[in-house]
Design an enzyme around this catalytic site. Structure first.
Site, PDB file in Angstrom:
ATOM      1  N   CYS A 132      15.317  88.733 -80.021  1.00 50.09           N
ATOM      2  CA  CYS A 132      15.409  87.144 -80.049  1.00 50.09           C
ATOM      3  C   CYS A 132      14.448  86.818 -79.272  1.00 50.09           C
ATOM      4  O   CYS A 132      13.633  87.253 -78.484  1.00 50.09           O
ATOM      5  CB  CYS A 132      16.657  86.808 -79.309  1.00 50.09           C
ATOM      6  SG  CYS A 132      17.429  85.089 -79.810  1.00 50.09           S
ATOM      7  N   ASP A 170      27.060  86.146 -73.821  1.00 49.13           N
ATOM      8  CA  ASP A 170      25.708  85.952 -73.318  1.00 49.13           C
ATOM      9  C   ASP A 170      25.960  85.477 -71.834  1.00 49.13           C
ATOM     10  O   ASP A 170      27.042  85.038 -71.358  1.00 49.13           O
ATOM     11  CB  ASP A 170      24.955  84.760 -74.017  1.00 49.13           C
ATOM     12  CG  ASP A 170      23.423  84.865 -73.845  1.00 49.13           C
ATOM     13  OD1 ASP A 170      22.979  85.668 -72.885  1.00 49.13           O
ATOM     14  OD2 ASP A 170      22.729  84.216 -74.278  1.00 49.13           O
TER      15      ASP A 170
END
Length: 185
Positions: free
Chosen positions: A6, A113
């Protein structure tokens, strides 16, 4: 197990992922030091190997912003405080798979996350309970803890700062990360 790199921002990052073929890459449209605009995303997507799916990362974005990005992404990641009705609406309007931070009945995938996404700060993996959807695991992933993260049975390991050196994507770390995930049983 799948892998997502990412926060790509440069053509050099695209060359690095094209060399090792992770399943997904993330283009961050949300406020972040890795944030890119639509034109940058177009350039990166044009250079991306078509076997790699691109994920647009948004946090509390409006529908118009998401709609513009749909030309360069294959999945939508909602990384803010979006409610389940918004998730349902996004799926209906754009007909793309949706990844949602936290729990969502309408998302295709969940995401867990750390408290400060993109910071390298670890997510407490032990707080993951049983969910009936595949999930992406992010937050503090690095070469040193891939095996431990994998024991939590995520659908995908999602890394950003863990494959950087001095705040920039490191092609050797990207290659090592993808290679280690591919070797997992």
């Amino acid at each position: 197990m799948k892998v997502k790199i990412c926060g790509l921002t440069r053509l050099e990052d695209i060359a690095a992922v094209n060399a090792c073929l992770p399943d997904y890459v993330g283009f961050v449209f949300a406020p972040s030091r890795r944030q890119i605009n639509l034109e940058q995303a177009r350039q990166l997507k044009a250079a991306l190997d078509p076997r790699i799916q691109s994920v647009g990362v948004f946090a509390n974005a409006d529908l118009a912003e998401i709609a513009q990005a749909c030309e360069v992404i294959d999945l939508i990641q909602l990384h803010g405080n979006e409610n389940d009705e918004f998730v349902r609406q996004v799926k209906f309007l754009y007909n793309l798979p949706v990844i949602k931070l936290g729990n969502s009945k309408h998302a295709d995938y969940l995401l867990f996350d750390g408290p400060n996404p993109g910071s390298g700060q670890a997510f407490d993996w032990n707080t993951i309970s049983c969910y009936n959807k595949p999930y992406f695991l992010a937050g503090g992933l690095a070469l040193e803890n891939i095996t431990q993260a994998a024991t939590h049975m995520p659908y995908c390991l999602d890394v950003s700062s863990g494959v950087e050196t001095d705040g920039v994507k490191d092609s050797a770390k990207i290659m090592q990360f993808v290679s280690q995930v591919r070797r997992l049983p």
